[in-house]
Scaffold this motif. Structure first.
Motif, PDB file in Angstrom:
ATOM      1  N   THR A  43       0.833  -1.208   0.000  1.00 17.67           N
ATOM      2  CA  THR A  43       0.000   0.000   0.000  1.00 17.67           C
ATOM      3  C   THR A  43       0.866   1.257   0.000  1.00 17.67           C
ATOM      4  O   THR A  43       0.541   2.247  -0.674  1.00 17.67           O
ATOM      5  CB  THR A  43      -0.945  -0.015   1.222  1.00 17.67           C
ATOM      6  OG1 THR A  43      -1.817  -1.145   1.114  1.00 17.67           O
ATOM      7  CG2 THR A  43      -1.789   1.253   1.300  1.00 17.67           C
ATOM      8  N   GLN A  85      -7.724   0.141   0.172  1.00 18.99           N
ATOM      9  CA  GLN A  85      -7.868  -1.133   0.875  1.00 18.99           C
ATOM     10  C   GLN A  85      -9.125  -1.096   1.747  1.00 18.99           C
ATOM     11  O   GLN A  85      -9.904  -2.041   1.777  1.00 18.99           O
ATOM     12  CB  GLN A  85      -6.602  -1.354   1.711  1.00 18.99           C
ATOM     13  CG  GLN A  85      -6.467  -2.715   2.311  1.00 18.99           C
ATOM     14  CD  GLN A  85      -5.036  -2.943   2.825  1.00 18.99           C
ATOM     15  OE1 GLN A  85      -4.112  -2.179   2.540  1.00 18.99           O
ATOM     16  NE2 GLN A  85      -4.855  -4.006   3.588  1.00 18.99           N
ATOM     17  N   ASP A 161      -6.291  -1.828  -4.648  1.00 22.01           N
ATOM     18  CA  ASP A 161      -5.685  -2.306  -3.394  1.00 22.01           C
ATOM     19  C   ASP A 161      -6.647  -3.257  -2.677  1.00 22.01           C
ATOM     20  O   ASP A 161      -7.613  -2.810  -2.058  1.00 22.01           O
ATOM     21  CB  ASP A 161      -5.335  -1.108  -2.500  1.00 22.01           C
ATOM     22  CG  ASP A 161      -4.389  -1.501  -1.358  1.00 22.01           C
ATOM     23  OD1 ASP A 161      -4.197  -2.714  -1.127  1.00 22.01           O
ATOM     24  OD2 ASP A 161      -3.855  -0.588  -0.707  1.00 22.01           O
ATOM     25  N   GLU A 162      -6.389  -4.540  -2.801  1.00 16.19           N
ATOM     26  CA  GLU A 162      -7.190  -5.594  -2.149  1.00 16.19           C
ATOM     27  C   GLU A 162      -8.682  -5.428  -2.409  1.00 16.19           C
ATOM     28  O   GLU A 162      -9.501  -5.404  -1.496  1.00 16.19           O
ATOM     29  CB  GLU A 162      -6.899  -5.637  -0.644  1.00 16.19           C
ATOM     30  CG  GLU A 162      -5.444  -6.005  -0.381  1.00 16.19           C
ATOM     31  CD  GLU A 162      -5.190  -6.534   1.026  1.00 16.19           C
ATOM     32  OE1 GLU A 162      -6.120  -7.077   1.644  1.00 16.19           O
ATOM     33  OE2 GLU A 162      -4.047  -6.406   1.480  1.00 16.19           O
TER      34      GLU A 162
HETATM   35 MG   LIG Z   1      -1.935  -2.790   2.281  1.00 17.41          MG
END
Ligand SMILES: [Mg+2]
Ligand SMILES: Nc1ncnc2c1ncn2[C@@H]1O[C@H](COP(=O)(O)OP(=O)(O)OP(=O)(O)O)[C@@H](O)[C@H]1O
Length: 237
Positions: A43, A85, A161-162
């Motif tokens: 991240t 995220q 991100d995820e």
């Molecule tokens: Mg992360």
């Protein structure tokens, strides 16, 4: 020519090197998987690439532009957009209004922004939820909303991100299909994900971070058979 060049990027928080001398390139149209253990610096690298943090060292070139020191809004105008995220929709605004926020990066016309938003809402499959308040959506639909909002900024490069984090297998499968659809639209993507089966399916190449450093880079087959990667991350998977 590379669309994104990461050159010797380091990011320090006090004495902690969250990213340490990371270098790699992305070519247009590809999907790059970015994997590694919790705290590996994935991240943080997104934050450096998209202008949320200036890198402590090194440089980032996007589409020929040097990104160091650019603010996130300027980065977005150049054609780069990221999801978070932790999804953070504007909870008290409707789905379409949330997506219009992205589109307003490209136009001052509310009508054009609404049209653009509706188009992206269809891409992610939320057309039945247009007027619903974003805060009332379940997690799977919030993730799709996030993707629609960044698509509405008309990115050349998307950083996810995820985006499958916290989803059940059926919801993850929908996101995998969505990422592949976005690839077919010609948009380049970098994808952080812990689900190895998913990352293997979607990635053209994979970069592995570990303790801030690039541990390995290669195609999915090379990565799963890389001993250092297995030892540091994949272990029993
Ligand atoms: Mg992360
Ligand atoms: N703003 C910050 N200030 C201080 N330390 C930070 C900051 N952001 C990240 N870190 C630290 O940098 C390291 C890398 O964090 P990062 O969030 O980039 O990891 P990650 O690979 O995304 O992990 P995860 O898979 O858990 O999301 C961690 O040790 C984290 O605590």
């Amino acid at each position: 020519m590379a669309i994104l060049e990461i050159k010797h990027v380091s990011k320090f928080f006090g004495g902690l090197a969250a990213n340490s001398d990371v270098s790699f390139e992305m070519v247009p149209g590809m999907i790059m998987g970015l994997i590694g253990p919790n705290g590996a610096g994935k991240t943080t690298l997104f934050n450096c690439i998209t202008g949320y943090y200036p890198p402590s060292r090194g440089e980032i070139l996007f589409d020929g532009h040097r990104m160091n020191g650019l603010h996130p809004d300027a980065v977005c105008k150049l054609g780069m957009a990221r999801t978070w995220q932790k999804v953070r929709p504007l909870a008290k605004m409707s789905v379409v209004d949330n997506v219009m926020v992205g589109a307003l990066c490209r136009t001052n016309s509310l009508k054009k922004a609404r049209d653009m938003a509706m188009e992206k809402i269809k891409v992610v499959g939320l057309e039945n939820r247009v007027k619903v308040l974003a805060g009332s959506l379940p997690i799977g639909e919030r993730k799709k909303l996030e993707v629609a909002r960044v698509l509405a900024t008309k990115p050349k490069l998307l950083l996810l991100d995820e985006v499958m984090g916290g989803l059940n297998p059926a919801e993850s499968e929908e996101i995998i299909q969505l990422i592949l659809d976005i690839k077919n639209l010609g948009i380049t993507q970098m994808v952080i994900e812990h689900d190895m089966k998913a990352i293997m399916r979607i990635s053209d190449r994979i970069v592995v971070l570990n303790s801030g450093e690039k541990l390995a880079e290669g195609n999915p087959q090379e990565i799963v058979s890389n001993k250092a990667v297995v030892d540091a991350y994949l272990g029993g998977e």
